[in-house]
Design an enzyme around this catalytic site. Structure first.
Site, PDB file in Angstrom:
ATOM      1  N   GLU A 141       0.813  -1.226   0.000  1.00  0.00           N
ATOM      2  CA  GLU A 141       0.000   0.000   0.000  1.00  0.00           C
ATOM      3  C   GLU A 141       0.836   1.261   0.000  1.00  0.00           C
ATOM      4  O   GLU A 141       1.698   1.456   0.861  1.00  0.00           O
ATOM      5  CB  GLU A 141      -0.942   0.019   1.212  1.00  0.00           C
TER       6      GLU A 141
ATOM      7  N   LYS B 216      -8.773  -0.771   1.080  1.00  0.00           N
ATOM      8  CA  LYS B 216      -9.805  -1.312   1.965  1.00  0.00           C
ATOM      9  C   LYS B 216     -10.603  -2.330   1.156  1.00  0.00           C
ATOM     10  O   LYS B 216     -11.090  -2.021   0.064  1.00  0.00           O
ATOM     11  CB  LYS B 216     -10.744  -0.220   2.497  1.00  0.00           C
TER      12      LYS B 216
END
Length: 440
Positions: free
Chosen positions: A239, A255
């Protein structure tokens, strides 16, 4: 960034080059490994360092980072972000709140070319390093399966030993999920991230070797290896936190997760991706965090420049499908990448919404400190140029105590299933748990 010298280096030799480079020790690396394509920034011979403590001011960070044109490499820990939010820390830790370095020598590798900057420490060694990398890569090509197996067995026998503890077992984690859902019902938070800290025996562990071995077998976009006193940080994050290139801002919060069975073919994987994209629960998780990130970066972006692109994009890392969006903007004149970073820290995807209240609840539910986990590893090149990751899928070796600590977590919303969230957390820790020969 100007180069003092450049040398051709095929992608297939890049990790072997880093392995040869690290034989003498004292190297820090930020690495992106996407299949065969590799890029990295390596720093050798720290010349100036700033260890971040509770007393370190924002102005001290700014003076250190922008003192000259040399890139700054390092990390800021999760607890540093809590202090910035005005929260009192409930747990003691010897781990620093952050550590930043400037080096005598930098190596930048992109597009099959390694460029040296300030090569004083590498005079006369580059040709030998390239030759050694070619020899190591040739051995790997001869028997990659045997080499991988040998590296794994070596890590288990001489480095990572048995799993000593987990800060939350299944029963404890599921109970914490239910408590988090009670706080959501009470209106204290909309969602939050809940994690487990795992601890393994690690006497004799070669942390740099572990870092490179994981990069070979589990490539991801934001690997990092960083030495801080007795601690050796190993990050395998997929990420990005924030990148700024000439003032153009990009944040890519993740997410939404779906575990893939190793036996899945293309059809099953495509069905799983569609299920992830159309899940109301996963959509709610991502959309809330995207709104939080938009708000976080807006304070230092030009009015009207913040947009969301590629919403609910899906990529695969290890045996997981991950969903993310791109949040973009344009840095304001007068604002720096440090302003942007600090006012959005800690990252929204690993805290919750609203951020400060979610962090307070996380601190009450988790029995461990997060340290570097859920902080950021970063490289700052100038006032309008930076890249940084969210330090998930991350651990660190404590060379003094002889333990390796690693972490994993998941996002909790009202629709979460406690048992499913626990399974997801273990899936995210899988690459480390496999080295211990176990996990559930």
């Amino acid at each position: 960034m100007p180069c003092a010298n450049c040398f051709e280096l095929p992608d297939e030799l890049a990790l072997s080059f880093l392995e040869a480079l690290g034989l003498a020790g004292g190297v820090d690396v930020l690495l992106s490994a996407k299949g065969r394509h590799v890029s990295f920034l390596a720093g050798l011979g720290p010349k100036d360092e700033l260890v971040v403590r509770a007393s370190t001011s924002r102005e001290e960070l700014e003076r250190f980072i922008f003192a000259d044109e040399r890139p700054t490499v390092g990390f800021l820990g999760y607890e540093y972000g809590l202090r910035r939010l005005g929260l009192t820390l409930a747990k003691d830790s010897d781990f620093p709140l952050g550590h930043l370095k400037k080096y005598e020598t930098y190596l930048v590798y992109e597009a099959e070319c390694v460029c040296l900057m300030g090569q004083k420490l590498l005079d006369g060694r580059v040709a030998a390093l390239l030759e050694r990398a070619a020899e190591a890569a040739a051995k790997t090509a001869e028997s990659p399966a045997a080499r991988g197996s040998a590296r794994k067995e070596s890590a288990r026998a001489e480095g990572l030993g048995r799993l000593v503890s987990a800060s939350l077992d299944r029963q404890g984690y599921e109970a914490a999920v239910r408590q988090a859902q009670e706080r959501i019902r009470d209106g204290d938070t909309y969602q939050l991230n809940l994690s487990i800290r795992f601890t393994a025996e690690a006497k004799g562990l070669d942390a740099y070797g572990l870092f490179l071995d994981l990069a070979r077998r589990h490539p991801a976009s934001y690997y990092g290896y960083f030495e801080s006193g007795p601690f050796r940080v190993v990050s395998t994050s997929p990420e990005r936190f924030m990148r700024v290139r000439d003032g153009q801002v990009l944040s890519q919060p993740i997410k939404g997760t779906k575990h893939l069975d190793a036996r899945f073919g293309d059809r099953e994987a495509a069905e799983a991706e569609q299920a992830l994209r159309t899940s109301a629960k996963e959509d709610a998780e991502l959309s809330m965090i995207v709104d939080l990130v938009r708000n976080d970066i807006s304070a230092h972006c030009e009015h009207g420049s913040v947009h969301v692109e590629n919403h609910k994009s899906v990529f695969r890392v290890d045996n997981l499908l991950q969903m993310h969006s791109d949040v973009t903007g344009r840095l304001k004149p007068g604002s720096t990448v440090l302003d942007l970073l600090l006012d959005a820290f800690p990252p929204g995807s690993v805290t919750g919404c609203p951020k400060k209240r979610s962090c307070e609840i996380i601190d009450s539910l988790e029995p461990h400190s997060r340290d570097v986990y859920c902080g950021t590893l970063l490289a700052i090149y100038g006032r309008r140029d930076m890249d940084s990751s969210v330090a998930i899928r991350t651990g660190f070796l404590d060379t003094g105590a002889g333990f390796f600590h690693f972490y994993a977590g998941s996002g909790i919303v009202m629709d979460s299933s406690p048992s499913c969230e626990y399974s997801e957390t273990l899936a995210k820790a899988e690459k480390f748990l496999q080295l211990l020969g176990g996990g559930e």
